[in-house]
Design an enzyme around this catalytic site. Structure first.
Site, PDB file in Angstrom:
ATOM      1  N   ASP A   1       0.847  -1.196   0.000  1.00 39.73           N
ATOM      2  CA  ASP A   1       0.000   0.000   0.000  1.00 39.73           C
ATOM      3  C   ASP A   1       0.882   1.246   0.000  1.00 39.73           C
ATOM      4  OD1 ASP A   1      -2.231   1.635   0.165  1.00 39.73           O
ATOM      5  OD2 ASP A   1      -3.127   0.553   1.836  1.00 39.73           O
ATOM      6  N   GLY A   2       0.268   2.392  -0.248  1.00 36.68           N
ATOM      7  CA  GLY A   2       0.968   3.675  -0.165  1.00 36.68           C
ATOM      8  C   GLY A   2       0.789   4.277   1.221  1.00 36.68           C
ATOM      9  N   GLU A   7      -8.205  -0.417   3.979  1.00 37.42           N
ATOM     10  CA  GLU A   7      -6.743  -0.619   3.934  1.00 37.42           C
ATOM     11  C   GLU A   7      -6.243  -1.247   5.239  1.00 37.42           C
ATOM     12  OE1 GLU A   7      -5.546   3.051   0.943  1.00 37.42           O
ATOM     13  OE2 GLU A   7      -5.546   3.398   3.081  1.00 37.42           O
TER      14      GLU A   7
HETATM   15  C1  5RP Z   1      -5.457   6.230   0.405  1.00 35.63           C
HETATM   16  C2  5RP Z   1      -4.100   6.124   0.980  1.00 35.63           C
HETATM   17  C3  5RP Z   1      -2.960   6.146   0.024  1.00 35.63           C
HETATM   18  O1  5RP Z   1      -2.267   4.950   0.105  1.00 35.63           O
HETATM   19  C4  5RP Z   1      -2.072   7.299   0.367  1.00 35.63           C
HETATM   20  O2  5RP Z   1      -2.836   8.482   0.274  1.00 35.63           O
HETATM   21  C5  5RP Z   1      -0.844   7.388  -0.541  1.00 35.63           C
HETATM   22  O3  5RP Z   1      -1.215   7.750  -1.816  1.00 35.63           O
HETATM   23  P1  5RP Z   1      -0.164   8.129  -2.941  1.00 35.63           P
HETATM   24  O4  5RP Z   1       0.537   6.869  -3.329  1.00 35.63           O
HETATM   25  O5  5RP Z   1      -1.028   8.697  -4.042  1.00 35.63           O
HETATM   26  O6  5RP Z   1       0.764   9.168  -2.385  1.00 35.63           O
HETATM   27  O7  5RP Z   1      -3.884   6.005   2.156  1.00 35.63           O
HETATM   28  O8  5RP Z   1      -6.446   6.213   1.410  1.00 35.63           O
END
Ligand code: 5RP
Length: 237
Positions: free
Chosen positions: A86-87, A108
């Site tokens: 995940d991010g 998530e």
């Molecule tokens: C979504 C999240 C995303 O993982 C987080 O915002 C990171 O996003 P990005 O890769 O676009 O920076 O938590 O709810």
């Protein structure tokens, strides 16, 4: 000079290259960096004939899995995951995270908690010593719609700071999550004991989940400004 998108791409691809193995059940996160991880995953599945199953954490994740021709499943049939990727919006020195800029933190967190390993892909701007050093948009908190005013009041009384109802773009009214709830963004004013704060917030009636991911991530793949990718592991206690 690398663009931020190229840096996200390098981080996402590196994590999938190193971490994904054959015969795994994978959690697929949300955001812009995960898009590149899924593209790499689709390439590997095709080239190496990997046998994997993907569990999404959002509407976006589900669409990405389908558009990339990957096998889609859910926690009902696959409640145990080998790995979730995940991010993150911010990562502190202990690998505690703020997540939920996309409003997907509840699913998530559920998916990550049911994975043996939880890996983050992020660009260098997410790398902080303390939560709040660089991320100024607050900690997202998903709430049951009828409770958003009392939860906002409780949060302010307990911890101070500013709590805002997240409003939609190109739609009048609040953001509605994939679960049909609202999001409060809590702009805190000091560094705290985040584990305790997280527990306290979760005890407020009407709170569904928070964007604080404490002691969950095992390692982070950071895309750096010079185009390299560094891996940071959670410090052992
Ligand atoms: C979504 C999240 C995303 O993982 C987080 O915002 C990171 O996003 P990005 O890769 O676009 O920076 O938590 O709810």
């Amino acid at each position: 000079m690398h663009s931020i998108d190229e840096i996200k791409r390098l981080a996402g691809r590196a994590a999938v290259e190193k971490e994904v193995k054959n015969n795994q059940v994978l959690g697929i996160g949300s955001g812009s960096t995960i898009v590149y991880a899924i593209q790499k995953l689709a390439e590997r599945v095709k080239e190496e004939k990997l046998n994997i199953v993907c569990i999404p954490t959002s509407f976006q994740g589900r669409q990405l899995i389908l558009h990339n021709g990957l096998p889609l499943s859910g926690l009902g049939t696959h409640p145990e995951l080998d790995l979730a990727i995940d991010g993150a919006d911010e990562v502190d020195a202990n690998l505690n995270l703020i997540k939920g800029s996309g409003g997907c933190m509840t699913q998530e967190k559920i998916v990550a908690c049911n994975a043996k390993r939880f890996i983050i892909v992020a660009d260098y701007s997410k790398d902080s010593k303390n939560l709040g050093d660089s991320w100024q948009k607050g900690i997202p908190i998903e709430v049951i719609p009828m409770a958003y005013v009392p939860v906002r009041r409780s949060l302010s009384q307990m911890f101070g700071g500013v709590v805002e109802l997240r409003m939609a773009y190109r739609k009048t009214g609040p953001v509605v999550t994939d679960n049909g709830n609202y999001v409060l963004d809590w702009k805190f004013d000091q560094v705290r004991e985040w584990k305790e704060v997280n527990t306290a917030i979760k005890m407020i009636p009407g709170v569904v989940e928070t964007g604080l991911f404490i002691n969950m991530a095992e390692r982070v793949y950071f895309g750096r400004e010079d185009g390299s990718v560094t891996v940071r592991k959670r410090p052992s206690k």
